[in-house]
Design a protein around this motif. Structure first.
Motif, short mmCIF file in Angstrom:
data_model
loop_
_atom_site.label_atom_id
_atom_site.label_comp_id
_atom_site.label_asym_id
_atom_site.label_seq_id
_atom_site.Cartn_x
_atom_site.Cartn_y
_atom_site.Cartn_z
N GLU A 1 0.85 4.00 -2.95
CA GLU A 1 0.58 5.41 -2.65
C GLU A 1 1.69 6.31 -3.20
OE1 GLU A 1 -1.44 8.70 -1.37
OE2 GLU A 1 -2.19 6.65 -1.43
N LYS B 1 -11.46 6.92 -3.39
CA LYS B 1 -10.08 7.38 -3.51
C LYS B 1 -9.87 7.81 -4.96
CE LYS B 1 -7.21 5.15 -0.11
NZ LYS B 1 -6.04 4.32 0.12
N PRO C 1 -0.30 8.58 -5.97
CA PRO C 1 -0.86 9.22 -4.78
C PRO C 1 -2.36 9.45 -4.93
CG PRO C 1 1.11 10.37 -5.53
CD PRO C 1 0.74 9.38 -6.60
N THR C 2 -3.07 9.24 -3.84
CA THR C 2 -4.53 9.40 -3.86
C THR C 2 -4.97 10.19 -2.65
OG1 THR C 2 -4.85 7.35 -2.67
CG2 THR C 2 -4.92 7.22 -5.07
N ASN D 1 0.83 -1.21 0.00
CA ASN D 1 0.00 0.00 0.00
C ASN D 1 0.86 1.26 0.00
OD1 ASN D 1 -2.42 -1.37 -0.10
ND2 ASN D 1 -2.66 -1.42 2.12
#
Length: 142
Positions: free
Chosen positions: A117, A129, A121-122, A113
Motif C-alpha cells: 500500500e 482496487k 497506494p490504492t 499488504n
C-alpha cells in the motif's frame, strides 16, 4: 483392526504437528520456500488422517452395532482407550500449533499488504482496487 487405525492416525497427526512446527520456524525466519514445498506433504498427511479417522469411526460403529447392549467403554481394550486419549491430546496440540501458525501468517500478510500500500497506494472504485494516489517513494512511468 481398530488399534492399527488408531496408531496410524496418531502417526499422521504427529507428522502434521511436526510439519506445522517447521512452518512456524520457517515463517519466523522469513524462509517461505520450504513452507510451500511442504504443502503437498501436508495435504497428503491430512487426507491420510481423514481416511484413517473414517476407518476408526467405522470400526467403532461396527463394534457398537455388534454389541448393542454393551457400553463402548467395555468394548475397547486398554490400549484402545489409551490411543483414543492420545488422539484427543494430539488433536489439541495440532489445533494449538495451527493457531500459532495462523497468527504469524496474518502478521506477515498484514506487513506485506502495508508495504504494498505504501509502494502502490490504492483505493476502491466499486469492487476493484485501482492505483489512485501518488506512491510514497516510487514513481511509476507509463
Amino acid at each position: 483392526m481398530l488399534s492399527y487405525h488408531l496408531r496410524s492416525a496418531l502417526s499422521d497427526l504427529r507428522d502434521l504437528i511436526t510439519i506445522t512446527e517447521s512452518d512456524i520456524e520457517d515463517i519466523k525466519m522469513a524462509n517461505h520456500n520450504p513452507q510451500f514445498d511442504r504443502l503437498g506433504l501436508k495435504e497428503e498427511k491430512l487426507k491420510s488422517f481423514e481416511a484413517k479417522k473414517a476407518m476408526i469411526d467405522h470400526e467403532i460403529a461396527f463394534l457398537i452395532a455388534a454389541n448393542p447392549k454393551t457400553e463402548l467403554s467395555e468394548l475397547l481394550n486398554e490400549e484402545q482407550h489409551t490411543s483414543l486419549g492420545e488422539l484427543k491430546k494430539e488433536l489439541q496440540n495440532l489445533r494449538d500449533a495451527n493457531k500459532r501458525y495462523a497468527k504469524l501468517v496474518l502478521a506477515v500478510s498484514n506487513l506485506y499488504n502495508t508495504f504494498l500500500e505504501r509502494v502502490m497506494p490504492t483505493e476502491m472504485q466499486g469492487y476493484s482496487k485501482v492505483a489512485s494516489k501518488e506512491a510514497a517513494f516510487l514513481k511509476v512511468r507509463v
